[in-house]
Scaffold this motif. Structure first.
Motif, PDB file in Angstrom:
ATOM      1  N   ILE A   4      86.644  66.223  42.109  1.00  0.00           N
ATOM      2  CA  ILE A   4      88.031  65.730  42.082  1.00  0.00           C
ATOM      3  C   ILE A   4      88.998  66.897  42.303  1.00  0.00           C
ATOM      4  CG2 ILE A   4      89.801  64.667  40.612  1.00  0.00           C
ATOM      5  CD1 ILE A   4      87.333  63.455  39.008  1.00  0.00           C
ATOM      6  N   THR A   5      89.905  66.725  43.257  1.00  0.00           N
ATOM      7  CA  THR A   5      90.909  67.771  43.489  1.00  0.00           C
ATOM      8  C   THR A   5      92.303  67.307  43.094  1.00  0.00           C
ATOM      9  OG1 THR A   5      90.988  67.028  45.788  1.00  0.00           O
ATOM     10  CG2 THR A   5      89.632  68.968  45.310  1.00  0.00           C
ATOM     11  N   GLY A  32      94.830  70.702  59.984  1.00  0.00           N
ATOM     12  CA  GLY A  32      96.189  71.015  59.530  1.00  0.00           C
ATOM     13  C   GLY A  32      96.493  70.520  58.121  1.00  0.00           C
ATOM     14  N   SER A  33      95.632  69.633  57.599  1.00  0.00           N
ATOM     15  CA  SER A  33      95.884  69.123  56.245  1.00  0.00           C
ATOM     16  C   SER A  33      95.324  70.093  55.206  1.00  0.00           C
ATOM     17  CB  SER A  33      95.275  67.728  56.073  1.00  0.00           C
ATOM     18  OG  SER A  33      93.882  67.810  56.200  1.00  0.00           O
ATOM     19  N   VAL A  34      95.732  69.910  53.959  1.00  0.00           N
ATOM     20  CA  VAL A  34      95.274  70.806  52.887  1.00  0.00           C
ATOM     21  C   VAL A  34      93.749  70.694  52.746  1.00  0.00           C
ATOM     22  CG1 VAL A  34      95.669  69.095  51.041  1.00  0.00           C
ATOM     23  CG2 VAL A  34      95.714  71.533  50.502  1.00  0.00           C
ATOM     24  N   ALA A  35      93.106  71.865  52.553  1.00  0.00           N
ATOM     25  CA  ALA A  35      91.632  71.872  52.473  1.00  0.00           C
ATOM     26  C   ALA A  35      91.181  71.565  51.050  1.00  0.00           C
ATOM     27  CB  ALA A  35      91.083  73.207  52.960  1.00  0.00           C
ATOM     28  N   ASP A  36      91.363  70.312  50.639  1.00  0.00           N
ATOM     29  CA  ASP A  36      90.824  69.797  49.371  1.00  0.00           C
ATOM     30  C   ASP A  36      89.561  69.023  49.745  1.00  0.00           C
ATOM     31  OD1 ASP A  36      93.046  70.780  48.138  1.00  0.00           O
ATOM     32  OD2 ASP A  36      93.867  68.852  47.503  1.00  0.00           O
ATOM     33  N   ILE A  37      88.424  69.529  49.323  1.00  0.00           N
ATOM     34  CA  ILE A  37      87.147  68.984  49.831  1.00  0.00           C
ATOM     35  C   ILE A  37      86.122  68.829  48.697  1.00  0.00           C
ATOM     36  CG2 ILE A  37      85.226  69.429  51.462  1.00  0.00           C
ATOM     37  CD1 ILE A  37      87.230  71.096  53.127  1.00  0.00           C
ATOM     38  N   ARG A  67      89.523  73.495  46.497  1.00  0.00           N
ATOM     39  CA  ARG A  67      90.931  73.104  46.306  1.00  0.00           C
ATOM     40  C   ARG A  67      91.806  74.085  47.095  1.00  0.00           C
ATOM     41  NH1 ARG A  67      95.305  71.685  46.406  1.00  0.00           N
ATOM     42  NH2 ARG A  67      96.849  71.744  44.744  1.00  0.00           N
ATOM     43  N   ALA A  68      92.518  73.548  48.075  1.00  0.00           N
ATOM     44  CA  ALA A  68      93.362  74.359  48.968  1.00  0.00           C
ATOM     45  C   ALA A  68      92.587  75.567  49.520  1.00  0.00           C
ATOM     46  CB  ALA A  68      94.635  74.806  48.255  1.00  0.00           C
ATOM     47  N   GLY A  69      91.364  75.302  49.952  1.00  0.00           N
ATOM     48  CA  GLY A  69      90.554  76.329  50.601  1.00  0.00           C
ATOM     49  C   GLY A  69      89.751  77.208  49.656  1.00  0.00           C
ATOM     50  N   ARG A  70      89.972  77.087  48.373  1.00  0.00           N
ATOM     51  CA  ARG A  70      89.294  77.948  47.392  1.00  0.00           C
ATOM     52  C   ARG A  70      88.188  77.157  46.687  1.00  0.00           C
ATOM     53  NH1 ARG A  70      90.203  80.161  42.190  1.00  0.00           N
ATOM     54  NH2 ARG A  70      92.013  78.872  41.712  1.00  0.00           N
ATOM     55  N   ILE A  71      87.022  77.768  46.582  1.00  0.00           N
ATOM     56  CA  ILE A  71      85.913  77.101  45.886  1.00  0.00           C
ATOM     57  C   ILE A  71      86.174  77.139  44.379  1.00  0.00           C
ATOM     58  CG2 ILE A  71      83.438  77.207  45.368  1.00  0.00           C
ATOM     59  CD1 ILE A  71      83.130  78.414  48.256  1.00  0.00           C
TER      60      ILE A  71
END
Ligand SMILES: [Zn+2]
Length: 440
Positions: A146-147, A385-390, A423-427
């Motif tokens: 969950i992000t 281009g979207s936020v990297a929440d993965i 979350r925003a590119g950070r693990i």
């Protein structure tokens, strides 16, 4: 897209400079020509720096199976992340272009999950509002993929600034919230039922002031018979053109009346509960009540809102078979529910996986559907281009038991787990050290 534009601009500048340089040489102006050559060389080296930078990927998720409902993707795709955003999504992105590569083959790559129903205004008081029944977002969200969490009215217009300062601004997990029509929030005391404090104008003003965080209005605890609390919450949500989120502790209101007052896009949580304070959605003969089906057809959304008492297989299974599907997998996360049959949002999603919902249908409800229902269409997908929440998820195979709020169990052979949460590119979660360095 941005980079393509930049290359084009550099190319145009270079043409202009080359043309001018040619003119200067033609008219034999050596000093000016040397100047022009210097400028041109400067530009060329600048452009090469630009290109190198553009090709640098911070993190490359390679070989995973991407499920992105908004973009209708359900196949093997690599996902590249740069500066906290999704930089590229393609079938084969070269590993050489990335600073870090994580092999996610055999795993599902999904947009960061959105938990639509949580209580995260944690503190030292009794109860939920600034209380010990609430949970800190980072204590449960990253480990379940969950992000984004959406707080279900644990604060109201009086308490929201404190909630924001203490919790929202200090969490790695993105925290959004429904504002309670009760001024103090979900305090579970007499004050919560004080109608004089249920101020439509102040509620509207607060939601407008913090429109980047507040996604709607919540009604969820009133033991009187007057409809004023419900109507005021509804009025505030109408004025804001945002959803009304209806929780369950409203024993004197009939379910039919509640649904009749709800508009398309409003959300009923604890959809599949079987407790004395609200009529069930499925009747004694096992049929979904016609007025419930009609509400769904009209656009009222149903959130699971599992909680400690809000999810029963004798409701959820027949409802699922008859087409009353949840739009989102809110867990009603709090101290008690997380240690009951609910456990985690992935456990709730796994229940539906074993009940027969397909993986794309499940991921859609855990991400894009939830994002749309709170009017946050910037979330819940992995568009470039979207936020990297993965969320990178695994499906374990074996023999598992899934328990509902009445301590009834179904057995299943599939279970979702979060391998990696970004979350925003950070693990922010790495269950098996997929991105860690090998110990030698
Ligand atoms: Zn709740």
């Amino acid at each position: 897209m941005e980079n393509a534009r930049n290359y084009k601009l550099i190319f145009i500048y270079e043409i202009i400079i080359s043309k001018n340089m040619y003119k200067l040489l033609k008219f034999k102006k050596p000093v000016a020509s040397i100047f022009a050559i210097t400028v041109m060389a400067g530009f060329m080296s600048l452009s090469s720096v630009f290109i190198v930078k553009a090709q640098t990927i911070d993190l490359l998720l390679k070989g995973g199976h991407l499920i992105d409902a908004k973009n209708k993707i359900d196949r093997k795709m690599d996902v590249a992340i740069t500066a906290g955003k999704v930089f590229r999504v393609a079938t084969d992105i070269p590993a050489s272009s990335a600073k870090k590569v994580v092999d996610v083959s055999g795993l599902i790559v999904a947009p960061g999950l959105i938990n639509m129903h949580t209580h995260v205004y944690a503190g030292s008081k009794a109860g939920f509002t600034e209380g010990t029944s609430s949970q800190l977002p980072d204590a449960f969200a990253p480990r379940a993929g969950i992000t984004t969490v959406v707080d279900a009215g644990t604060s109201g217009w009086r308490t929201f600034p404190d909630f924001k300062a203490k919790i929202i601004d200090n969490s790695v997990t993105r925290v959004l919230a429904f504002l309670n029509i009760a001024s103090g929030g979900y305090s579970v005391d007499k004050a919560e039922e004080n109608i004089a404090e249920m101020d439509v104008q102040k509620t509207v003003e607060t939601v407008k002031k913090y429109s980047d965080i507040l996604v709607g209005v919540r009604i969820g605890r009133y033991y009187g018979t007057e409809w004023t609390p419900f109507d005021r919450a509804s009025e505030a949500s109408k004025l804001l053109n945002k959803p009304l989120f209806v929780e369950c502790h409203l024993p004197m209101y009939s379910l039919e009346d509640q649904l009749n007052k709800m508009r398309s896009g409003d959300i009923l949580t604890h959809a599949f509960e079987n407790v004395s304070e609200r009529m069930t959605v499925v009747d004694e003969q096992g049929k979904v009540r016609p007025f419930v089906m009609a509400a769904q057809k009209r656009g009222v959304l149903f959130d699971v809102g599992h909680g400690g008492g809000g999810f029963w297989f004798n409701q959820a299974v027949p409802a699922f078979k008859q087409g009353l599907w949840p739009n989102s997998f809110g867990t009603d996360e709090h101290r008690t529910s997380m240690n009951s049959g609910m456990k985690t949002m992935l456990n709730v999603m796994s229940k539906y996986l074993n009940m027969g919902m397909t993986m794309p249908e499940i991921i859609a409800r855990g991400s894009w559907n939830a994002a749309k229902s709170i009017q946050r269409e910037d979330l819940g997908h992995l568009t470039e281009g979207s936020v990297a929440d993965i969320a990178v998820l695994s499906v374990s195979k074996g023999k598992f038991g899934f328990v509902d709020s009445g301590n009834n169990k179904i057995e299943g052979d599939k279970k979702l787990e979060a391998e990696l949460t970004i979350r925003a590119g950070r693990i922010i979660w790495d269950l098996n050290g997929l991105a860690a360095n090998a110990y030698k």
